[in-house]
Design a protein around this motif. Structure first.
Motif, PDB file in Angstrom:
ATOM      1  N   LEU A 168       0.832  -1.198   0.000  1.00  0.00           N
ATOM      2  CA  LEU A 168       0.000   0.000   0.000  1.00  0.00           C
ATOM      3  C   LEU A 168       0.873   1.257   0.000  1.00  0.00           C
ATOM      4  O   LEU A 168       0.608   2.205  -0.730  1.00  0.00           O
ATOM      5  CB  LEU A 168      -0.931  -0.010   1.211  1.00  0.00           C
ATOM      6  CG  LEU A 168      -1.892   1.170   1.335  1.00  0.00           C
ATOM      7  CD1 LEU A 168      -2.801   1.251   0.111  1.00  0.00           C
ATOM      8  CD2 LEU A 168      -2.713   1.042   2.599  1.00  0.00           C
ATOM      9  N   GLU A 169       1.931   1.258   0.793  1.00  0.00           N
ATOM     10  CA  GLU A 169       2.840   2.408   0.821  1.00  0.00           C
ATOM     11  C   GLU A 169       3.508   2.615  -0.529  1.00  0.00           C
ATOM     12  O   GLU A 169       3.654   3.749  -0.987  1.00  0.00           O
ATOM     13  CB  GLU A 169       3.898   2.223   1.912  1.00  0.00           C
ATOM     14  CG  GLU A 169       3.340   2.390   3.310  1.00  0.00           C
ATOM     15  CD  GLU A 169       4.340   2.016   4.387  1.00  0.00           C
ATOM     16  OE1 GLU A 169       5.438   1.515   4.066  1.00  0.00           O
ATOM     17  OE2 GLU A 169       4.020   2.235   5.564  1.00  0.00           O
ATOM     18  N   GLU A 170       3.901   1.536  -1.179  1.00  0.00           N
ATOM     19  CA  GLU A 170       4.513   1.637  -2.505  1.00  0.00           C
ATOM     20  C   GLU A 170       3.522   2.213  -3.505  1.00  0.00           C
ATOM     21  O   GLU A 170       3.866   3.062  -4.330  1.00  0.00           O
ATOM     22  CB  GLU A 170       4.996   0.264  -2.975  1.00  0.00           C
ATOM     23  CG  GLU A 170       5.554   0.233  -4.375  1.00  0.00           C
ATOM     24  CD  GLU A 170       6.795   1.065  -4.583  1.00  0.00           C
ATOM     25  OE1 GLU A 170       7.101   1.402  -5.744  1.00  0.00           O
ATOM     26  OE2 GLU A 170       7.474   1.411  -3.587  1.00  0.00           O
ATOM     27  N   ARG A 171       2.285   1.790  -3.454  1.00  0.00           N
ATOM     28  CA  ARG A 171       1.261   2.314  -4.360  1.00  0.00           C
ATOM     29  C   ARG A 171       1.040   3.803  -4.121  1.00  0.00           C
ATOM     30  O   ARG A 171       0.947   4.585  -5.056  1.00  0.00           O
ATOM     31  CB  ARG A 171      -0.043   1.544  -4.171  1.00  0.00           C
ATOM     32  CG  ARG A 171      -1.112   1.993  -5.127  1.00  0.00           C
ATOM     33  CD  ARG A 171      -2.329   1.117  -5.046  1.00  0.00           C
ATOM     34  NE  ARG A 171      -3.303   1.588  -6.007  1.00  0.00           N
ATOM     35  CZ  ARG A 171      -4.585   1.432  -5.863  1.00  0.00           C
ATOM     36  NH1 ARG A 171      -5.067   0.785  -4.829  1.00  0.00           N
ATOM     37  NH2 ARG A 171      -5.417   1.888  -6.764  1.00  0.00           N
ATOM     38  N   ARG A 172       0.984   4.211  -2.856  1.00  0.00           N
ATOM     39  CA  ARG A 172       0.812   5.635  -2.540  1.00  0.00           C
ATOM     40  C   ARG A 172       1.994   6.457  -3.043  1.00  0.00           C
ATOM     41  O   ARG A 172       1.828   7.560  -3.543  1.00  0.00           O
ATOM     42  CB  ARG A 172       0.644   5.820  -1.036  1.00  0.00           C
ATOM     43  CG  ARG A 172      -0.703   5.401  -0.539  1.00  0.00           C
ATOM     44  CD  ARG A 172      -0.850   5.676   0.941  1.00  0.00           C
ATOM     45  NE  ARG A 172      -2.152   5.250   1.390  1.00  0.00           N
ATOM     46  CZ  ARG A 172      -2.394   4.813   2.613  1.00  0.00           C
ATOM     47  NH1 ARG A 172      -1.427   4.743   3.493  1.00  0.00           N
ATOM     48  NH2 ARG A 172      -3.608   4.451   2.963  1.00  0.00           N
ATOM     49  N   ARG A 173       3.205   5.909  -2.923  1.00  0.00           N
ATOM     50  CA  ARG A 173       4.397   6.608  -3.393  1.00  0.00           C
ATOM     51  C   ARG A 173       4.334   6.827  -4.904  1.00  0.00           C
ATOM     52  O   ARG A 173       4.622   7.907  -5.399  1.00  0.00           O
ATOM     53  CB  ARG A 173       5.663   5.828  -3.032  1.00  0.00           C
ATOM     54  CG  ARG A 173       6.957   6.553  -3.376  1.00  0.00           C
ATOM     55  CD  ARG A 173       8.172   5.680  -3.172  1.00  0.00           C
ATOM     56  NE  ARG A 173       8.209   4.542  -4.067  1.00  0.00           N
ATOM     57  CZ  ARG A 173       8.519   4.602  -5.371  1.00  0.00           C
ATOM     58  NH1 ARG A 173       8.799   5.753  -5.933  1.00  0.00           N
ATOM     59  NH2 ARG A 173       8.544   3.514  -6.114  1.00  0.00           N
ATOM     60  N   ARG A 174       3.931   5.796  -5.632  1.00  0.00           N
ATOM     61  CA  ARG A 174       3.813   5.923  -7.088  1.00  0.00           C
ATOM     62  C   ARG A 174       2.771   6.964  -7.471  1.00  0.00           C
ATOM     63  O   ARG A 174       2.978   7.749  -8.386  1.00  0.00           O
ATOM     64  CB  ARG A 174       3.433   4.585  -7.705  1.00  0.00           C
ATOM     65  CG  ARG A 174       4.561   3.610  -7.765  1.00  0.00           C
ATOM     66  CD  ARG A 174       4.113   2.389  -8.531  1.00  0.00           C
ATOM     67  NE  ARG A 174       5.054   1.312  -8.368  1.00  0.00           N
ATOM     68  CZ  ARG A 174       4.719   0.057  -8.202  1.00  0.00           C
ATOM     69  NH1 ARG A 174       3.455  -0.290  -8.188  1.00  0.00           N
ATOM     70  NH2 ARG A 174       5.631  -0.862  -8.071  1.00  0.00           N
ATOM     71  N   MET A 175       1.635   6.933  -6.769  1.00  0.00           N
ATOM     72  CA  MET A 175       0.571   7.885  -7.075  1.00  0.00           C
ATOM     73  C   MET A 175       1.060   9.308  -6.824  1.00  0.00           C
ATOM     74  O   MET A 175       0.783  10.214  -7.606  1.00  0.00           O
ATOM     75  CB  MET A 175      -0.672   7.611  -6.235  1.00  0.00           C
ATOM     76  CG  MET A 175      -1.282   6.263  -6.498  1.00  0.00           C
ATOM     77  SD  MET A 175      -1.755   6.073  -8.195  1.00  0.00           S
ATOM     78  CE  MET A 175      -3.100   4.974  -8.030  1.00  0.00           C
ATOM     79  N   ALA A 176       1.798   9.517  -5.749  1.00  0.00           N
ATOM     80  CA  ALA A 176       2.317  10.847  -5.439  1.00  0.00           C
ATOM     81  C   ALA A 176       3.330  11.302  -6.492  1.00  0.00           C
ATOM     82  O   ALA A 176       3.485  12.486  -6.750  1.00  0.00           O
ATOM     83  CB  ALA A 176       2.967  10.843  -4.058  1.00  0.00           C
ATOM     84  N   ALA A 177       4.008  10.350  -7.128  1.00  0.00           N
ATOM     85  CA  ALA A 177       4.998  10.677  -8.156  1.00  0.00           C
ATOM     86  C   ALA A 177       4.340  10.889  -9.517  1.00  0.00           C
ATOM     87  O   ALA A 177       5.025  11.073 -10.511  1.00  0.00           O
ATOM     88  CB  ALA A 177       6.043   9.565  -8.239  1.00  0.00           C
ATOM     89  N   GLY A 178       3.017  10.862  -9.600  1.00  0.00           N
ATOM     90  CA  GLY A 178       2.315  11.123 -10.848  1.00  0.00           C
ATOM     91  C   GLY A 178       1.944   9.885 -11.640  1.00  0.00           C
ATOM     92  O   GLY A 178       1.599   9.985 -12.803  1.00  0.00           O
ATOM     93  N   PHE A 179       2.002   8.728 -11.032  1.00  0.00           N
ATOM     94  CA  PHE A 179       1.628   7.484 -11.707  1.00  0.00           C
ATOM     95  C   PHE A 179       0.227   7.084 -11.277  1.00  0.00           C
ATOM     96  O   PHE A 179      -0.116   7.156 -10.108  1.00  0.00           O
ATOM     97  CB  PHE A 179       2.591   6.344 -11.342  1.00  0.00           C
ATOM     98  CG  PHE A 179       3.953   6.501 -11.933  1.00  0.00           C
ATOM     99  CD1 PHE A 179       4.264   5.928 -13.149  1.00  0.00           C
ATOM    100  CD2 PHE A 179       4.921   7.223 -11.277  1.00  0.00           C
ATOM    101  CE1 PHE A 179       5.514   6.070 -13.709  1.00  0.00           C
ATOM    102  CE2 PHE A 179       6.177   7.372 -11.823  1.00  0.00           C
ATOM    103  CZ  PHE A 179       6.477   6.794 -13.046  1.00  0.00           C
TER     104      PHE A 179
END
Length: 109
Positions: A50-61
């Motif tokens: 979940l943290e990895e997914r949130r990180r990607r979303m914050a990076a514009g993915f």
């Protein structure tokens, strides 16, 4: 296997009668520890995903989806990998980022 419940693991009722033998009590305690450790490992794994997914979303993915219009240079995540859109198009199940190199490029940052 952990079911991600908020309730703690409860030892099964032993029913009426004398207390279980020491070896049986030890076996029950060992099972409680095993279940607790399995839940801790599963929960930690789910949290890190979940943290990895949130990180990607914050990076514009965003997550790649079928039947969505994508514009050039838009970035997505598909099957855990990051991609950049090369050509504006509408996605379909046959043209996902992993299989269509004409419309998607693996993103390297």
């Amino acid at each position: 296997m952990c079911l991600f419940t908020t309730a703690p693991y409860v030892r099964p009722a032993l029913g009426p009668g004398p207390d279980p033998a020491p070896s049986e009590r030890n076996a029950l305690r060992a099972r409680e520890r095993t279940v607790s450790e399995e839940c801790d490992d599963s929960s930690a794994s789910a949290v890190s995903r979940l943290e990895e997914r949130r990180r990607r979303m914050a990076a514009g993915f965003s997550e790649w989806k079928v039947n969505r219009q994508y514009s050039e240079n838009e970035r997505v995540v598909h099957l855990g990998k990051q991609y950049r859109c090369l050509v504006a198009h509408k996605s379909n199940s046959a043209s996902n980022p992993k299989t269509t190199v004409k419309t998607w490029q693996a993103y390297t940052g």
